[in-house]
Design a protein around this motif. Structure first.
Motif, PDB file in Angstrom:
ATOM      1  N   GLN A   1       0.845  -1.195   0.000  1.00  0.00           N
ATOM      2  CA  GLN A   1       0.000   0.000   0.000  1.00  0.00           C
ATOM      3  C   GLN A   1       0.880   1.245   0.000  1.00  0.00           C
ATOM      4  N   SER A   2       0.378   2.309  -0.616  1.00  0.00           N
ATOM      5  CA  SER A   2       1.089   3.579  -0.508  1.00  0.00           C
ATOM      6  C   SER A   2       0.885   4.092   0.917  1.00  0.00           C
ATOM      7  N   ILE A   3       1.759   4.982   1.337  1.00  0.00           N
ATOM      8  CA  ILE A   3       1.634   5.545   2.686  1.00  0.00           C
ATOM      9  C   ILE A   3       0.311   6.286   2.826  1.00  0.00           C
ATOM     10  N   ASP A   4      -0.138   6.948   1.752  1.00  0.00           N
ATOM     11  CA  ASP A   4      -1.425   7.654   1.800  1.00  0.00           C
ATOM     12  C   ASP A   4      -2.565   6.674   2.079  1.00  0.00           C
ATOM     13  N   GLN A   5      -2.584   5.565   1.351  1.00  0.00           N
ATOM     14  CA  GLN A   5      -3.632   4.549   1.533  1.00  0.00           C
ATOM     15  C   GLN A   5      -3.556   3.950   2.934  1.00  0.00           C
ATOM     16  N   LEU A   6      -2.349   3.703   3.395  1.00  0.00           N
ATOM     17  CA  LEU A   6      -2.151   3.118   4.717  1.00  0.00           C
ATOM     18  C   LEU A   6      -2.703   4.031   5.812  1.00  0.00           C
ATOM     19  N   ILE A   7      -2.384   5.314   5.739  1.00  0.00           N
ATOM     20  CA  ILE A   7      -2.861   6.273   6.740  1.00  0.00           C
ATOM     21  C   ILE A   7      -4.384   6.371   6.690  1.00  0.00           C
ATOM     22  N   LYS A   8      -4.938   6.502   5.501  1.00  0.00           N
ATOM     23  CA  LYS A   8      -6.392   6.639   5.365  1.00  0.00           C
ATOM     24  C   LYS A   8      -7.133   5.349   5.707  1.00  0.00           C
ATOM     25  N   GLY A   9      -6.500   4.213   5.503  1.00  0.00           N
ATOM     26  CA  GLY A   9      -7.164   2.930   5.725  1.00  0.00           C
ATOM     27  C   GLY A   9      -7.084   2.391   7.143  1.00  0.00           C
ATOM     28  N   ARG A  10      -6.133   2.886   7.940  1.00  0.00           N
ATOM     29  CA  ARG A  10      -5.969   2.366   9.300  1.00  0.00           C
ATOM     30  C   ARG A  10      -7.207   2.653  10.129  1.00  0.00           C
ATOM     31  N   ARG A  11      -7.595   1.702  10.939  1.00  0.00           N
ATOM     32  CA  ARG A  11      -8.750   1.848  11.824  1.00  0.00           C
ATOM     33  C   ARG A  11      -8.372   1.388  13.234  1.00  0.00           C
ATOM     34  N   SER A  12      -9.069   1.933  14.205  1.00  0.00           N
ATOM     35  CA  SER A  12      -8.964   1.433  15.581  1.00  0.00           C
ATOM     36  C   SER A  12      -9.802   0.164  15.662  1.00  0.00           C
ATOM     37  N   ILE A  13      -9.188  -0.890  16.147  1.00  0.00           N
ATOM     38  CA  ILE A  13      -9.834  -2.200  16.197  1.00  0.00           C
ATOM     39  C   ILE A  13     -10.233  -2.507  17.637  1.00  0.00           C
ATOM     40  N   LYS A  14     -11.484  -2.908  17.809  1.00  0.00           N
ATOM     41  CA  LYS A  14     -11.985  -3.239  19.146  1.00  0.00           C
ATOM     42  C   LYS A  14     -12.296  -4.717  19.312  1.00  0.00           C
ATOM     43  N   LYS A  15     -12.528  -5.419  18.185  1.00  0.00           N
ATOM     44  CA  LYS A  15     -12.819  -6.855  18.240  1.00  0.00           C
ATOM     45  C   LYS A  15     -11.726  -7.593  17.501  1.00  0.00           C
ATOM     46  N   PHE A  16     -11.161  -8.587  18.193  1.00  0.00           N
ATOM     47  CA  PHE A  16     -10.004  -9.294  17.671  1.00  0.00           C
ATOM     48  C   PHE A  16     -10.286 -10.778  17.469  1.00  0.00           C
ATOM     49  N   GLN A  17      -9.597 -11.351  16.494  1.00  0.00           N
ATOM     50  CA  GLN A  17      -9.619 -12.795  16.299  1.00  0.00           C
ATOM     51  C   GLN A  17      -8.844 -13.445  17.447  1.00  0.00           C
TER      52      GLN A  17
ATOM     53  N   PRO B   1     -14.001  -1.520  11.250  1.00  0.00           N
ATOM     54  CA  PRO B   1     -15.095  -0.548  11.104  1.00  0.00           C
ATOM     55  C   PRO B   1     -14.932   0.322   9.863  1.00  0.00           C
ATOM     56  N   GLU B   2     -16.034   0.865   9.428  1.00  0.00           N
ATOM     57  CA  GLU B   2     -16.015   1.817   8.312  1.00  0.00           C
ATOM     58  C   GLU B   2     -15.325   3.102   8.771  1.00  0.00           C
ATOM     59  N   ALA B   3     -14.790   3.824   7.811  1.00  0.00           N
ATOM     60  CA  ALA B   3     -14.167   5.111   8.115  1.00  0.00           C
ATOM     61  C   ALA B   3     -15.228   6.109   8.561  1.00  0.00           C
ATOM     62  N   LYS B   4     -14.896   6.890   9.553  1.00  0.00           N
ATOM     63  CA  LYS B   4     -15.770   7.979   9.981  1.00  0.00           C
ATOM     64  C   LYS B   4     -15.358   9.230   9.220  1.00  0.00           C
ATOM     65  N   PRO B   5     -16.323  10.078   8.886  1.00  0.00           N
ATOM     66  CA  PRO B   5     -15.972  11.271   8.110  1.00  0.00           C
ATOM     67  C   PRO B   5     -15.036  12.193   8.880  1.00  0.00           C
ATOM     68  N   ARG B   6     -14.204  12.871   8.150  1.00  0.00           N
ATOM     69  CA  ARG B   6     -13.276  13.845   8.706  1.00  0.00           C
ATOM     70  C   ARG B   6     -13.630  15.221   8.146  1.00  0.00           C
ATOM     71  N   THR B   7     -13.405  16.239   8.932  1.00  0.00           N
ATOM     72  CA  THR B   7     -13.637  17.623   8.508  1.00  0.00           C
ATOM     73  C   THR B   7     -12.562  18.011   7.497  1.00  0.00           C
ATOM     74  N   SER B   8     -12.969  18.726   6.469  1.00  0.00           N
ATOM     75  CA  SER B   8     -12.011  19.213   5.478  1.00  0.00           C
ATOM     76  C   SER B   8     -10.994  20.122   6.162  1.00  0.00           C
ATOM     77  N   ILE B   9      -9.750  19.921   5.831  1.00  0.00           N
ATOM     78  CA  ILE B   9      -8.691  20.763   6.385  1.00  0.00           C
ATOM     79  C   ILE B   9      -8.922  22.227   6.020  1.00  0.00           C
ATOM     80  N   ARG B  10      -9.542  22.487   4.890  1.00  0.00           N
ATOM     81  CA  ARG B  10      -9.817  23.867   4.477  1.00  0.00           C
ATOM     82  C   ARG B  10     -10.644  24.617   5.527  1.00  0.00           C
TER      83      ARG B  10
END
Length: 185
Positions: free
Chosen positions: A3-19, A168-177
């Motif tokens: 993965q590109s670093i951009d994809q990795l940062i955007k794709g990471r999630r906090s995990i609460k349920k584990f295998q 989990p699905e990504a939660k929306p983020r506020t535009s940096i603008r």
């Protein structure tokens, strides 16, 4: 495919349920070795760790339970949380020194936070998830003593680590603008 670093940062999630699948401790050590390349002022490397795995998790759980008060309701709540903690493959307590000089304390906290983010991203790239917790009981002197946190040290967080049962699905983020003021003159 990497993965590109951009994809990795955007794709990471906090995990609460584990295998239930265990995580290799050598892989965790390797990830910590990668994470140590976080920026840290004057190369102080202001971090130390307590890793709880396997039967060792019981020490972490007992320290938590000791903070939960008395009574039937508190015991039930603690037992439920303890069962959840047992289902998590690894607990990592991240600790830093509490320097009395504010500038150094701030620099150390920033460095440890960058370390944790590096660790999370490197782990995510390998399919390992986690959540960074700062629950109120990490400030409890009983918990701190039972896990071996020394006077003059701060628990920056507990990382609960394993392979994700659910991402989990990504939660929306506020535009940096909306949060950016550009000054050109």
């Amino acid at each position: 495919m990497q993965q590109s670093i951009d994809q990795l940062i955007k794709g990471r999630r906090s995990i609460k349920k584990f295998q239930e699948k265990p995580v290799d401790l050598e892989e965790i050590i390797d990830l910590l070795e990668i994470a140590k390349w976080a920026p840290n002022h004057k190369m102080t490397e202001p971090w130390r760790f307590l890793l709880y795995s396997g039967e060792g998790k019981e020490k972490f759980i007992e320290a938590f339970k000791a903070t939960q008060g008395t009574g039937e309701e508190a015991a039930e709540k603690a037992a439920k949380k303890a069962a959840y903690f047992r289902s998590i493959p690894i607990h990592l307590v991240v600790i830093m020194p509490e320097d009395p000089r504010q500038k150094t304390w701030d620099e150390d906290y920033g460095a440890v936070s960058a370390f944790i983010q590096n660790f999370q991203l490197a782990a995510w790239a390998r399919g390992i998830g986690m959540i960074w917790r700062t629950n109120d009981w990490i400030y409890n002197p009983v918990f701190r003593e039972k896990v071996g946190v020394q006077p003059g040290e701060k628990i920056v967080g507990t990382l609960m680590i394993g392979y994700a049962e659910h991402v989990p699905e990504a939660k929306p983020r506020t535009s940096i603008r909306e949060k950016l003021e550009i000054i050109t003159e």
